[in-house]
Design an enzyme around this catalytic site. Sequence first.
Site, PDB file in Angstrom:
ATOM      1  N   PHE A 254       0.836  -1.209   0.000  1.00 18.20           N
ATOM      2  CA  PHE A 254       0.000   0.000   0.000  1.00 18.20           C
ATOM      3  C   PHE A 254       0.866   1.251   0.000  1.00 18.20           C
ATOM      4  CE2 PHE A 254      -2.570   3.066   2.662  1.00 18.20           C
ATOM      5  CZ  PHE A 254      -3.463   3.396   1.647  1.00 18.20           C
ATOM      6  N   GLU A 255       0.573   2.155  -0.907  1.00 15.67           N
ATOM      7  CA  GLU A 255       1.271   3.447  -0.964  1.00 15.67           C
ATOM      8  C   GLU A 255       0.209   4.528  -0.740  1.00 15.67           C
ATOM      9  OE1 GLU A 255       2.790   6.470  -0.785  1.00 15.67           O
ATOM     10  OE2 GLU A 255       4.507   5.172  -1.278  1.00 15.67           O
TER      11      GLU A 255
END
Length: 489
Positions: A254-255
């Site tokens: 996840f960014e």
Amino acid sequence: MNKALIRLSLLLFFMSSCENKPETVHQIDLELYQKAYDIFKEQSIDSRRFKYDEVIHLVKDRKGIFETVEIGQSVQKKAVYQMTTGKGSTKVLLWSQMHGNESTATMALFDLMNFLEGSADEFDTIRSKILQNLQVRIIPMVNPDGMDLWIRRNALSIDLNRDAVALSSPEAKILKQARDSFEPAFGFNLHDQQTYYNVNQTNKPATISVLAPAFNYQTEVNEVRKKAMQVIIGMDEALQKMIPGQVGKYNDAFEPRAFGDNFQKWGTSTILIESGGLINDPEKQEIRKLNFLAILHALLLIADESYRDYVLDDYYTIPDNDLKLMDLLIKNIALEKEGMTYRTDIGIKRREVDTSYDYYVNGAIDDIGDLSVFYGYEEIDATDMKVVEGKVFPTYFENMDNLTHERVTELLRAGYLAVKVKHVTTESSLHKLPIQVLNQTYELATNISLGATANFFLQKDDQLKYAVINGYLINLESVSMNDFKMKIY
Ligand SMILES: [Zn+2]
């Protein structure tokens, strides 16, 4: 168990596994797609470094089925447009070139627009399925300034794909606003990745990488993300028919600052497509075609909702990306250094260096040592060979015209890897010959060390077999003059 029983249970096993995994949920008519591409390909673009001014007429002068609207301006005041078509209730947003030097999908979007504009032909069934069921909105070239500078970031040095939340750049605001006002059910986030990505534990490049980005650190799957995964399974199925084993799954860490991850979080089923490398396709024209085919197929899967039939497990069977490719891998070569002779591997990467009008390649030694976990677009087993230093030809050439194919071949075979030229009359400082061309004062370094330009020969017994010139491998038995991207030093 007797033999008949074993046979019966095997048969039942295969029948049940066939039932669980239908080979094709949606009909893939690749031949028809390919025909469509050949007919509707945007002919005015044939390489990937096109500028905004060269192509913007394809956006703003487009009449007919697309409604084109200016939705904002870049830092350097270049207009960004959205183009909408279709009467359906399912909204799909596709955007490209958020990273300025990633233009492959932009080309494919122009091809797709041409295709959707066609009429009264054998593609009407596909086309009307899309236009009746979907509302398609395209934002080509989200980052026009980066595109003209041929850089990833925008003119403020901001990576737009880390600006989805902070929104400090006008281009990120444009994209966020486009999502909020349209609220698409599906989103296509279109990028290019390094050509050094391979499909995990294989020597095949990840020519296309796909991902349904995560919407949280736990990488959970909700209904929104699930739909993106299902569409991806269908795209992969189609791509495998054209580039078997060359589709990788991008890392789904996840960014929280990225657009794809946030689109997913905001409720748009988001599909990331990354265009990587393919042998003999430096201008990515084949990969452009793969983009066209994959996107067209995905739109059909969404239009008739057949993506829903895919089983989620199949998403996880798409192999991961890895970053283990090099342009040239020389295995088990004998090297002499520091008074020692030893056998090792040499890995070479040819990086592009921009000039204001074009680019050349710097083929440098990227790694030396046991490179058995790496792969090369080109690999050579040099078990019976050693590295030999090349020479600079002592006599000046008057000009580039004296460097004919025959002369260059002779020089290479005689152990020269560089020549000096008195008068360089070409307009640019670039050339395409498989030999280093130097001006009168330049001293060529020929050391074998990390980061050094790869210029040397491979010798077997007393015979030179290959030249490595600027990282290009040249077979001295048949020297080809293929389009080398070289600089005059
Ligand atoms: Zn990108």
